[in-house]
Write a protein that holds these residues in place. Sequence first.
Motif, PDB file in Angstrom:
ATOM      1  N   UNK A 158       0.813  -1.206   0.000  1.00 50.20           N
ATOM      2  CA  UNK A 158       0.000   0.000   0.000  1.00 50.20           C
ATOM      3  C   UNK A 158       0.852   1.265   0.000  1.00 50.20           C
ATOM      4  N   UNK A 159       1.785   1.361  -0.947  1.00 54.36           N
ATOM      5  CA  UNK A 159       2.693   2.505  -0.907  1.00 54.36           C
ATOM      6  C   UNK A 159       2.011   3.842  -1.140  1.00 54.36           C
ATOM      7  N   UNK A 160       0.844   3.835  -1.785  1.00 53.70           N
ATOM      8  CA  UNK A 160       0.176   5.111  -2.053  1.00 53.70           C
ATOM      9  C   UNK A 160      -0.497   5.690  -0.820  1.00 53.70           C
ATOM     10  N   UNK A 161      -0.663   4.882   0.203  1.00 48.49           N
ATOM     11  CA  UNK A 161      -1.386   5.363   1.381  1.00 48.49           C
ATOM     12  C   UNK A 161      -0.558   5.399   2.652  1.00 48.49           C
ATOM     13  N   UNK A 162       0.532   4.670   2.677  1.00 49.52           N
ATOM     14  CA  UNK A 162       1.324   4.665   3.905  1.00 49.52           C
ATOM     15  C   UNK A 162       2.802   4.868   3.585  1.00 49.52           C
ATOM     16  N   UNK A 163       3.505   5.306   4.587  1.00 49.11           N
ATOM     17  CA  UNK A 163       4.952   5.437   4.493  1.00 49.11           C
ATOM     18  C   UNK A 163       5.519   5.110   5.858  1.00 49.11           C
TER      19      UNK A 163
END
Lengths: 596, 287
Positions: free
Chosen positions: B136-141
């Motif tokens: 889920x790279x678009x939502x978390x870092x």
Amino acid sequence: MKRGPIARALLILFFVGLIAVPAVLTRVSAHRNKTHDSAESAMTRYGFHFTEVSRQAGVNFTHHAPVLDPKLASIMPEVASMGASVSIVDYNRDGWPDIYVTNSREGTMNALYRNNHDGTFTDVAPQLGIADVNKTGTGVSMGAVWGDYDNDGYPDLFLIKWGRPILFHNNGGKSFTDVSEKAGLPKWMNANTAVWFDYDGDGKLDLFVGGYYNENIDLWHLKTTKIMPDSFEYAKNGGCKYLFHNLGGGRFDEVSAQLGIKSRRWALASGAADLSGSGHPDLFVANDYGVSELYVNDGKSFHEEGEQTGVGFAPKSGMNVAFGDIFNQGKYSIYVSNISESGILIQGNNLWVPQEGQSGSSLHYQNMARDLGVELGGWSFGAQFGDLNNDGNLDLFLTNGYVSLDRNKSYWYDFAKVAGGNSTIIGDAKNWPAFDGRSLSGYQQKKVWLNDGAGKFEDVAQAVGVTDTHDGRAVAFADLWNRGVLDVVVANQDGPLLIYKNTVNPQDKWIEFQLEGTKSNRSAIGAQVTLFWNGQQQIQQVSGGSGFAAQNERRIHFGLGKNPQIEKAVLRWPSGEVQTLDHLAPDQLYNIKEPE
Amino acid sequence: MSQQTIAIPPRQPARGWKKWLSLDNRFVPPIFITLILLGGQLTYGILESYEKTLLAIATAIVVEMVLGKIFLGKFPHPASAYITGISVGILLRSPAYWPFAVCAAIAISSKYVLRYKGRHLWNPSNLGICIVLFLLPASVAGLSIQWGNNLWSLVVIWMLGAAILWRLHRLHISATYVVAFILLAILRAHILHQPVLAEISPITGPEYQLFIFFMITDPKTTVRSKLGQSLVVIAVAVLEMFFRFDQSVYAELYALFWIGPIAMLIEMWLNARRVKAPAPQPQMARP
């Protein structure tokens, strides 16, 4: 482990389901982001579309980034990543908006594109004396804001620089004179934002300027490489903030400290509006490497209330300040842009919405960017609110993209590696790995978020023709050809100036107001118009600078939708005078002078 | 991070007034991580919101209680789930709420699913965070925010952390990793022609403080012997170096994700061999 195979199977199913959640959501999100590729269908579906017309309009301007001290050569794309700006002004009072843009390499020229009234523009900056302002040894331009500081009817120009700031007096639209020395401006500052506003309501425009790098640094002749922020979230080693009080007679007094503005954060954007409802313009500052600041104006001094109001708690990379009444409820929300890079840094942009029923000392904001769908915009820079399709709701245009070099190589790993470290490491430029031609959040798609009026914004950029992927910095709105629509001008770093000409469904109506102060400052900066129509209201104001390194046209534009019934417009002038206008008709421009 | 059960020799219960001053070792890591959280939040506002961290903690504890009751027949001590939840709350960055709940739930449930011979193989929070970062790279870092970047906060956390790990007899794990990281950072700088401080920089950040003090020292998911523990973190540092060559931002998390369970499996295999091997016969004295 107790329990039999059925319980175990259910447990495994639960676990797999949990893992599937992110994957499913990613697919759903990707499906949502699919765009329509036909301009005609966009016109039908959204009621407008853009055509990029800079070449046809005779505007062939390319921004050039600064080239700083060779000690910074390895990370030059990062440290010299700003300077492209755009401001809209009717410098000669002919009733047609003109465009001023900055350049940022020593020896390059700024440009003032005079509106020829026929769809084209001509650069008149050289003959007016406001082109050659990036001379070696004087620093380079970072932005410009226009305001009639001496109330002679012609807007004057303040040039924001990394270097010697310049105040140009407009001589009746015929020429400009550098009056910086008489005005008492500092010899050097490294600023990226400024805004004209009359903070004390005395009828004379004052000027706020936000420093970025420390003003003691000459970026072309560095004595040390320790010039970087000492933190990426809590930096307080940035430039000075200036508040120049207009004394009249072309003289200014710097009063920031005595009025409560003492920050050393790294300011990138600022805006002024009466957020607290006190009748005095408050000041909002978006800071890079830290929290935003909200300076509430009580009429005598400023009080920094960012944390109390909720806008100054979580540190991000603030790069934009835009005000907009997005719910048509007579209150400004504030849009602050930040950085989001998939999988690495998800700051998310902030849409600060005032909480219901709160004002004054109890003013509080809630970030609703995610709820409304305007949170993720890449490495976001300039943004502005405006009704792009004249449907009666304020939309949001965002430009973005930081450094676009090699498409296949990213600097993000090295950036993240150092940015998360200790201040002694990140504060020294020599510790930063070389850029080596890599991109950093480059080639990003812009956002045109259409407000549906029901609490959601939809990105329609690709569908309506905003397809460029330059490194966008500044966005400014103007009705460039007096057609009752908002056109968009975008200044790109190391890239071309773009003019997006707007075509709007003519069934959607509009109304515009051109204001001129008498008791108030003549530019009417700070004047607010609340328009009441079809049982709703929307507030807008004349701005002395907003977005990032930008200034919209001072004329106020309202979209009205189809078959509007206009009840009235209530004008509140900076002097406190309240004026009500009745019997207004759509599709009209009203020139309003403040009652004497 | 699931270190509520610290693998140290049992202590004699304290008596009298000492009973009130002696802290159960199970509570030391939770208290330490809570202090880090509160110190960072109150001084620098490191959290986007208390609610997200509380959501992660609550989710972790609830899932632990439910799964523990169902599959172990009892409510487990909540310290482990608390640390997992708080770690997710600190290490994960997302404007949304749901990733905190999903990540915490993945982390805890992995302890009950991904097991071999009665032991769970992955450090729970490491696994949960790696999964959501990857999927889920678009939502978390990951955590990018610092505790103010100043030296003193760094020194205080490191000293306090070292003291606690010493008390728990696990300081050698962190110390070995730190030495390995620094040596390999110097090697990387030499190979890549990068500034040495740029390569060392990550270990001065907060993500590494949590990684070093809580993740790699987790008793449940580290091997038993001291030598083995040291060798494992050296292997983590080496694999991390290769991930860094590939410009992986979360190199250390991914390295532990792979090395941790492999080390556990090797240890189990070695233990099984020892058990199977015939006991040595006493040798007859030659005349």
